[in-house]
Design a protein around this motif. Sequence first.
Motif, PDB file in Angstrom:
ATOM      1  N   TYR A 105      -1.039   6.301  -1.843  1.00  0.00           N
ATOM      2  CA  TYR A 105       0.218   6.112  -1.153  1.00  0.00           C
ATOM      3  C   TYR A 105       0.426   7.190  -0.100  1.00  0.00           C
ATOM      4  CZ  TYR A 105       1.330   2.998  -5.027  1.00  0.00           C
ATOM      5  OH  TYR A 105       1.319   1.982  -5.952  1.00  0.00           O
ATOM      6  N   GLU A 106       0.872   6.747   1.068  1.00  0.00           N
ATOM      7  CA  GLU A 106       1.111   7.669   2.175  1.00  0.00           C
ATOM      8  C   GLU A 106       2.621   7.837   2.299  1.00  0.00           C
ATOM      9  OE1 GLU A 106      -1.202   6.422   5.535  1.00  0.00           O
ATOM     10  OE2 GLU A 106       0.161   7.489   6.873  1.00  0.00           O
ATOM     11  N   LEU A 107       3.117   9.023   1.964  1.00  0.00           N
ATOM     12  CA  LEU A 107       4.565   9.176   1.838  1.00  0.00           C
ATOM     13  C   LEU A 107       5.239   9.658   3.112  1.00  0.00           C
ATOM     14  CD1 LEU A 107       5.017  10.739  -1.706  1.00  0.00           C
ATOM     15  CD2 LEU A 107       5.139   8.359  -1.009  1.00  0.00           C
TER      16      LEU A 107
ATOM     17  N   GLU B 280      -7.072   9.839  -4.842  1.00  0.00           N
ATOM     18  CA  GLU B 280      -7.188   8.483  -5.378  1.00  0.00           C
ATOM     19  C   GLU B 280      -7.480   8.497  -6.873  1.00  0.00           C
ATOM     20  OE1 GLU B 280     -10.586   6.080  -4.401  1.00  0.00           O
ATOM     21  OE2 GLU B 280      -9.448   4.238  -4.689  1.00  0.00           O
ATOM     22  N   HIS B 281      -8.374   9.397  -7.289  1.00  0.00           N
ATOM     23  CA  HIS B 281      -8.764   9.415  -8.697  1.00  0.00           C
ATOM     24  C   HIS B 281      -7.830  10.246  -9.560  1.00  0.00           C
ATOM     25  CE1 HIS B 281     -12.519   7.203  -8.268  1.00  0.00           C
ATOM     26  NE2 HIS B 281     -12.565   7.741  -7.073  1.00  0.00           N
ATOM     27  N   GLY B 282      -6.837  10.845  -8.948  1.00  0.00           N
ATOM     28  CA  GLY B 282      -5.852  11.573  -9.737  1.00  0.00           C
ATOM     29  C   GLY B 282      -6.270  12.990 -10.098  1.00  0.00           C
TER      30      GLY B 282
ATOM     31  N   TYR C 249       2.683   9.261  -8.673  1.00  0.00           N
ATOM     32  CA  TYR C 249       3.917   8.888  -7.994  1.00  0.00           C
ATOM     33  C   TYR C 249       4.929   8.353  -8.995  1.00  0.00           C
ATOM     34  CZ  TYR C 249       6.987   6.607  -4.627  1.00  0.00           C
ATOM     35  OH  TYR C 249       8.078   6.223  -3.900  1.00  0.00           O
ATOM     36  N   ARG C 250       4.449   7.701 -10.050  1.00  0.00           N
ATOM     37  CA  ARG C 250       5.332   7.185 -11.083  1.00  0.00           C
ATOM     38  C   ARG C 250       5.615   8.226 -12.157  1.00  0.00           C
ATOM     39  NH1 ARG C 250       2.843   2.655  -8.434  1.00  0.00           N
ATOM     40  NH2 ARG C 250       4.629   1.363  -7.933  1.00  0.00           N
ATOM     41  N   LEU C 251       4.530   8.869 -12.622  1.00  0.00           N
ATOM     42  CA  LEU C 251       4.678   9.709 -13.808  1.00  0.00           C
ATOM     43  C   LEU C 251       5.317  11.050 -13.490  1.00  0.00           C
ATOM     44  CD1 LEU C 251       1.227   8.802 -15.288  1.00  0.00           C
ATOM     45  CD2 LEU C 251       3.420   8.215 -16.295  1.00  0.00           C
TER      46      LEU C 251
ATOM     47  N   PHE D  93       4.369   4.548   3.679  1.00  0.00           N
ATOM     48  CA  PHE D  93       5.746   4.701   4.140  1.00  0.00           C
ATOM     49  C   PHE D  93       5.809   5.164   5.587  1.00  0.00           C
ATOM     50  CE2 PHE D  93       7.030   5.517  -0.521  1.00  0.00           C
ATOM     51  CZ  PHE D  93       7.000   4.158  -0.756  1.00  0.00           C
TER      52      PHE D  93
ATOM     53  N   GLN E  83      10.754   2.231 -15.283  1.00  0.00           N
ATOM     54  CA  GLN E  83      11.199   2.918 -14.081  1.00  0.00           C
ATOM     55  C   GLN E  83      11.368   1.814 -13.032  1.00  0.00           C
ATOM     56  OE1 GLN E  83       8.145   5.322 -12.124  1.00  0.00           O
ATOM     57  NE2 GLN E  83       9.503   7.068 -12.347  1.00  0.00           N
TER      58      GLN E  83
ATOM     59  N   GLY F 222      -5.841   7.175 -12.183  1.00  0.00           N
ATOM     60  CA  GLY F 222      -5.234   6.982 -10.869  1.00  0.00           C
ATOM     61  C   GLY F 222      -4.810   5.550 -10.580  1.00  0.00           C
TER      62      GLY F 222
ATOM     63  N   LYS G 297      -8.967   4.472   1.125  1.00  0.00           N
ATOM     64  CA  LYS G 297      -8.714   4.608  -0.310  1.00  0.00           C
ATOM     65  C   LYS G 297      -7.396   3.982  -0.714  1.00  0.00           C
ATOM     66  CE  LYS G 297     -12.375   6.839  -1.352  1.00  0.00           C
ATOM     67  NZ  LYS G 297     -13.416   6.096  -2.014  1.00  0.00           N
ATOM     68  N   ASN G 298      -7.297   3.798  -2.008  1.00  0.00           N
ATOM     69  CA  ASN G 298      -6.114   3.199  -2.591  1.00  0.00           C
ATOM     70  C   ASN G 298      -5.143   4.298  -3.013  1.00  0.00           C
ATOM     71  OD1 ASN G 298      -4.420   1.386  -3.760  1.00  0.00           O
ATOM     72  ND2 ASN G 298      -6.099   0.246  -4.702  1.00  0.00           N
TER      73      ASN G 298
ATOM     74  N   GLU H 178       0.818  -1.213   0.000  1.00  0.00           N
ATOM     75  CA  GLU H 178       0.000   0.000   0.000  1.00  0.00           C
ATOM     76  C   GLU H 178       0.849   1.259   0.000  1.00  0.00           C
ATOM     77  OE1 GLU H 178      -2.503  -0.405   3.370  1.00  0.00           O
ATOM     78  OE2 GLU H 178      -3.528  -2.145   2.524  1.00  0.00           O
ATOM     79  N   LYS H 179       2.148   1.119  -0.031  1.00  0.00           N
ATOM     80  CA  LYS H 179       3.060   2.251   0.012  1.00  0.00           C
ATOM     81  C   LYS H 179       2.723   3.181   1.173  1.00  0.00           C
ATOM     82  CE  LYS H 179       5.593   2.680  -4.067  1.00  0.00           C
ATOM     83  NZ  LYS H 179       5.150   1.440  -4.652  1.00  0.00           N
TER      84      LYS H 179
ATOM     85  N   TYR I 248       1.438   2.663 -15.687  1.00  0.00           N
ATOM     86  CA  TYR I 248       0.665   3.842 -15.309  1.00  0.00           C
ATOM     87  C   TYR I 248       0.655   4.850 -16.443  1.00  0.00           C
ATOM     88  CZ  TYR I 248       0.807   2.187 -10.534  1.00  0.00           C
ATOM     89  OH  TYR I 248       0.645   1.448  -9.407  1.00  0.00           O
TER      90      TYR I 248
ATOM     91  N   ASN J  19      -1.147  10.224  -5.373  1.00  0.00           N
ATOM     92  CA  ASN J  19      -1.848   9.333  -6.289  1.00  0.00           C
ATOM     93  C   ASN J  19      -0.890   8.283  -6.845  1.00  0.00           C
ATOM     94  OD1 ASN J  19      -2.341   8.966  -9.485  1.00  0.00           O
ATOM     95  ND2 ASN J  19      -4.263   8.933  -8.372  1.00  0.00           N
ATOM     96  N   ARG J  20      -1.385   7.069  -7.026  1.00  0.00           N
ATOM     97  CA  ARG J  20      -0.527   5.950  -7.462  1.00  0.00           C
ATOM     98  C   ARG J  20       0.151   6.215  -8.794  1.00  0.00           C
ATOM     99  NH1 ARG J  20      -3.865   0.479  -7.109  1.00  0.00           N
ATOM    100  NH2 ARG J  20      -1.872  -0.402  -7.710  1.00  0.00           N
ATOM    101  N   ALA J  21      -0.607   6.785  -9.749  1.00  0.00           N
ATOM    102  CA  ALA J  21      -0.026   7.024 -11.070  1.00  0.00           C
ATOM    103  C   ALA J  21       0.911   8.231 -11.037  1.00  0.00           C
ATOM    104  CB  ALA J  21      -1.127   7.224 -12.100  1.00  0.00           C
TER     105      ALA J  21
END
Lengths: 400, 220
Positions: B85-87, B63-65, B195-197, A198, A266, A291, B82-83, A195-196, A286, B191-193
């Motif tokens: 990431y908690e940084l 969550e929905h970006g 975080y990557r993009l 952190f 990545q 999202g 929600k889905n 779930e990241k 992604y 947001n999950r995406a």
Amino acid sequence: MCLLNGNGNNCKIPAGMRDWLPPEAGEKRALINSLLKNIALWGYQELSTPLLEYYQVLSKGEATSGPDNLYKLIERDGSILALRPEMTIPIARIIGCKMPGNPPWRLMYGEEVFRYELVQAGRQRGFSQVGVELIGEKGPEADSEVLAMAISSLKCIGLDKFTVSLGHMGVLNGLLDSLSWEKPLLDELRNLILEKDFVGLHQLLDSAGLDDYQKVGMLDLLTQPLSATDLKELISRFSGEIQAALLEISNVIEVLDIYGLSKYIQVDLSTLRSQDYYTGMVFEIYTAGIGYPIGGGGRYDNLLCQFGHDYPATGFALGIERLLLSLPQKSGQMKPILLVGDITKDIERPELINKANSLRTEGKPIILELKQLTKEQAEKLAIEIEADLLFWQGRKENGE
Amino acid sequence: MENKLTIALPKGKLFQPTVDLLSNCGMNTQELSDKARTLVFEDVQNKVQFIVCRPTDIPIYVEHGAADLGIVGKDSIIEAGKNLYELLDLKFGQCSFVLAAPRKQLSSEGEYPWKQGLRIATKFPTLAKDYLQKKGLQAEIIKLHGNVELAPRVGLAELIVDLVSTGKTLLENDLVPLEEIVHASARLIVNRASYRLKAERINKLLFEIKVNLKNEPKQD
């Protein structure tokens, strides 16, 4: 005509399901077809399996903890059936009992799957996947084939801005093995990484009494995105399972580099998939504006032995609905042509039907109106049904 | 703007510390206000867009970006389930979820007599349910939208699960905390995406925030 608030219960569909109306239904099929067409160019063959399977079979792929996400029903003999939540398990079942020929098998599918998830906004319970399984091959060659195919399929349908985050189960497994913890604590750790969370990860590592050196090493490994040089440096820092995993990732990237596709990759070692069966490299794809991952996959070398054969395997699946959302232009369907005979010319029916058929052989979509109409009536009808009009007044008048 | 970062900020008591933090990280926050009618602000120079929304909605935006990043209390994250990431733990907005009961219900040793058929009033049904499950306790959960402390006084519920920062409200209503369920504070979520993009920009901001948190004297 149907009134919006027409028939009460007769108009409902179950939560998480959706209807596909024109033109979206056509766009969806076109997308599935063009993905499959591209994958077929890599020598993959399509297969199809039943929507319903025995629960006992499908549950082999579900995460072992927590409630499963399967739609279940009861067979007449009392056994439990379930709707397939993905295609990897049904394909593993086929490989285990009836697949003709010898490995490796290159298989692809475009099918609908169902997951009985908690209703959350925007989360569908029924959706379509296009995917592949490469069974009986191991090593970075097979993994990079699957990754290259996923990336090139996305490019061929016009998606360009996307990222593949690549990880490896061996890193996590190596880390978990290095901690002599109890299982519940390990499960919690795994969950936090998945779930990241952190912050939670930090707190857990603190409370578990890891020394600072270990803790920072672990957090760095899992939370920092890596470049190719970072990866090289990391490989020399670790040993055993973690080192082997990092080496595999680096080998996969090397091959992708030759394809010219490594720029989409990545390295992110916190990439995990929720299914339990993955053993090697894992990835998620992604794209901007969505999202959730639009696809993902990885290596699962131990799943097939549950079905009687010890074959290594790797694969991916793409979520069709999410892809449709992220594609700018969709391959629309052709606008139909309305063919109507001129009432004043008294055109014979055989002539009209022959005309319609010959146009259809040319590949034109024809809606044939056998009632003869005046020009005004025909024009009005064409607008109503959103078609182009071919007003037929006989061969001569139409310039043939 | 191709590489714009959208950050969702919470209205209410977390708003000011959030704005202070971002301004310390070099963002232009002068226009920002949670009182104004405008809910969208631009920092053109830094290519950042701020949206101001209700704390409970922030996990949904992220969550929905619709927002790449959000700053929100852990309480809202838990309840939203929600889905995302908690940084980072931002350390401000410290508070606790507690289970509390009226003082007069306690035994002379200060113990609460658990029995069947208890009712718990709360704004956080998901959290309360998880807690009960973990403890192996049974009770009926009654979802309220505010002023939960009222429920035991009028016989709507025997217990409450609520968020406590100073403990003043509990005290004034003669309620005693029985147990701290979770400790909460403000978190940076992503947001999950995104975080990557937008990895590069997000990690840069993350680094700046971390430096800032270290420099700041411990506050509570």
